[in-house]
Scaffold this motif. Sequence first.
Motif, PDB file in Angstrom:
ATOM      1  N   GLU A 163       0.838  -1.211   0.000  1.00 42.09           N
ATOM      2  CA  GLU A 163       0.000   0.000   0.000  1.00 42.09           C
ATOM      3  C   GLU A 163       0.867   1.252   0.000  1.00 42.09           C
ATOM      4  O   GLU A 163       0.598   2.222  -0.704  1.00 42.09           O
ATOM      5  CB  GLU A 163      -0.847   0.030   1.277  1.00 42.09           C
ATOM      6  N   ILE A 164       1.909   1.233   0.854  1.00 41.66           N
ATOM      7  CA  ILE A 164       2.810   2.383   0.955  1.00 41.66           C
ATOM      8  C   ILE A 164       3.533   2.595  -0.370  1.00 41.66           C
ATOM      9  O   ILE A 164       3.589   3.711  -0.900  1.00 41.66           O
ATOM     10  CB  ILE A 164       3.842   2.175   2.084  1.00 41.66           C
ATOM     11  N   VAL A 165       4.094   1.514  -0.901  1.00 38.77           N
ATOM     12  CA  VAL A 165       4.848   1.602  -2.157  1.00 38.77           C
ATOM     13  C   VAL A 165       3.954   2.118  -3.278  1.00 38.77           C
ATOM     14  O   VAL A 165       4.338   2.983  -4.068  1.00 38.77           O
ATOM     15  CB  VAL A 165       5.435   0.211  -2.514  1.00 38.77           C
ATOM     16  N   HIS A 166       2.730   1.578  -3.344  1.00 42.47           N
ATOM     17  CA  HIS A 166       1.798   1.977  -4.393  1.00 42.47           C
ATOM     18  C   HIS A 166       1.421   3.448  -4.267  1.00 42.47           C
ATOM     19  O   HIS A 166       1.402   4.186  -5.261  1.00 42.47           O
ATOM     20  CB  HIS A 166       0.551   1.096  -4.317  1.00 42.47           C
ATOM     21  N   ALA A 167       1.135   3.877  -3.031  1.00 45.79           N
ATOM     22  CA  ALA A 167       0.732   5.270  -2.811  1.00 45.79           C
ATOM     23  C   ALA A 167       1.849   6.229  -3.219  1.00 45.79           C
ATOM     24  O   ALA A 167       1.609   7.254  -3.872  1.00 45.79           O
ATOM     25  CB  ALA A 167       0.349   5.478  -1.347  1.00 45.79           C
ATOM     26  N   LEU A 168       3.080   5.910  -2.852  1.00 44.83           N
ATOM     27  CA  LEU A 168       4.204   6.774  -3.218  1.00 44.83           C
ATOM     28  C   LEU A 168       4.422   6.768  -4.720  1.00 44.83           C
ATOM     29  O   LEU A 168       4.752   7.789  -5.323  1.00 44.83           O
ATOM     30  CB  LEU A 168       5.478   6.310  -2.508  1.00 44.83           C
ATOM     31  N   GLY A 169       4.215   5.595  -5.322  1.00 40.19           N
ATOM     32  CA  GLY A 169       4.416   5.481  -6.765  1.00 40.19           C
ATOM     33  C   GLY A 169       3.441   6.318  -7.564  1.00 40.19           C
ATOM     34  O   GLY A 169       3.743   6.761  -8.675  1.00 40.19           O
ATOM     35  N   GLU A 170       2.268   6.545  -6.962  1.00 40.95           N
ATOM     36  CA  GLU A 170       1.241   7.336  -7.642  1.00 40.95           C
ATOM     37  C   GLU A 170       1.577   8.819  -7.658  1.00 40.95           C
ATOM     38  O   GLU A 170       1.058   9.569  -8.483  1.00 40.95           O
ATOM     39  CB  GLU A 170      -0.114   7.161  -6.933  1.00 40.95           C
ATOM     40  N   LEU A 171       2.424   9.254  -6.710  1.00 34.38           N
ATOM     41  CA  LEU A 171       2.743  10.679  -6.611  1.00 34.38           C
ATOM     42  C   LEU A 171       3.814  11.022  -7.643  1.00 34.38           C
ATOM     43  O   LEU A 171       4.864  10.389  -7.703  1.00 34.38           O
ATOM     44  CB  LEU A 171       3.233  11.006  -5.199  1.00 34.38           C
TER      45      LEU A 171
END
Lengths: 116, 206
Positions: A34-42
């Motif tokens: 979840e963390i990796v995905h959220a950061l990747g979206e930014l």
Amino acid sequence: MEALGDRAISQLRKGVLEFCVLGLLRGTERYSYEIVHALGELDGLVTTEGTLYPLLSRLRKDGVVETTWRESATGPPRRYYRITPAGEATLAAFATEWARFRASVDVVLERGIADE
Amino acid sequence: MSDRDLHPLAADYLRRLRRAARRLPRGERDELCLEIEAHLLETTSAASPPEQVLKVLDRLGDPLDIVDAQRPLADARSDGRPIREWWAIALLLFGGFIFGLGWLVGLALLWSSRAWTTRDKWIGSLVLPGGLALVPIAALVASSTQICSTSAGVTRCTGGGGVSSNVLQLTILVVTVVAPILTAIHLWQGIRQASRPGRAIRPEYR
């Protein structure tokens, strides 16, 4: 050969990334992906998602986050991350410094553009 | 850790990661591989189209970069060149000639380095102890070895000039020369693999 600007921006990213992780954990818990995905979206924050996992490992060692494993219905067990009081303090200190830093850099850049 | 539910490309990526992570301490290695495997299981499945899997792998990045983020190999002082590791290899090979002490120093450098797996360190220590300095010792032992056999109550010994003694001498010499050299090459390949520059996604992934 990397341009000087590329290297500086890469260093900048590395510098703020851990605080972005802490920021994502404020008031909530998230599991690794979840963390990796959220950061990747930014936009512009992460180039190599895989290197976020060693970063998370370091944050655990530093004591700014804590984790629990939980079984998942859909796949392998998930490691859930929560921010610790030490993490909250670190984040708060960073937030203050970042506001100053960003304001100062903006002034210099705007002034530079205005002078052209 | 099973690769059963992973797309073949993802399974291959995980294998490359495990290989690259061999130099990490076991706990860190297992943890990192578990996390990346979980990431792959979240984002892909065995039935995913190859382009989607390649996109995920692209975003994950080169396994060597991930392992390097966990534990950087390059010592900042030596500017990325594994000087300590070169000394370890050289001393293991030739240090035995310096009253045996050089080899011991090489052994210490070998075991204190983070560049090699424990398995490689054992190979470096045992194949062969003393390195090339063992060659003259082995030659001496071989030349004074006698092969004795008993038949019909009579014992015959050959040695110091007999044919079978020469073959034995030659075999021992070859082994004591070749084995340390092969070990040195093996160790050198170990550090080369970990520190090679300009790493990019392999062509077959594009």
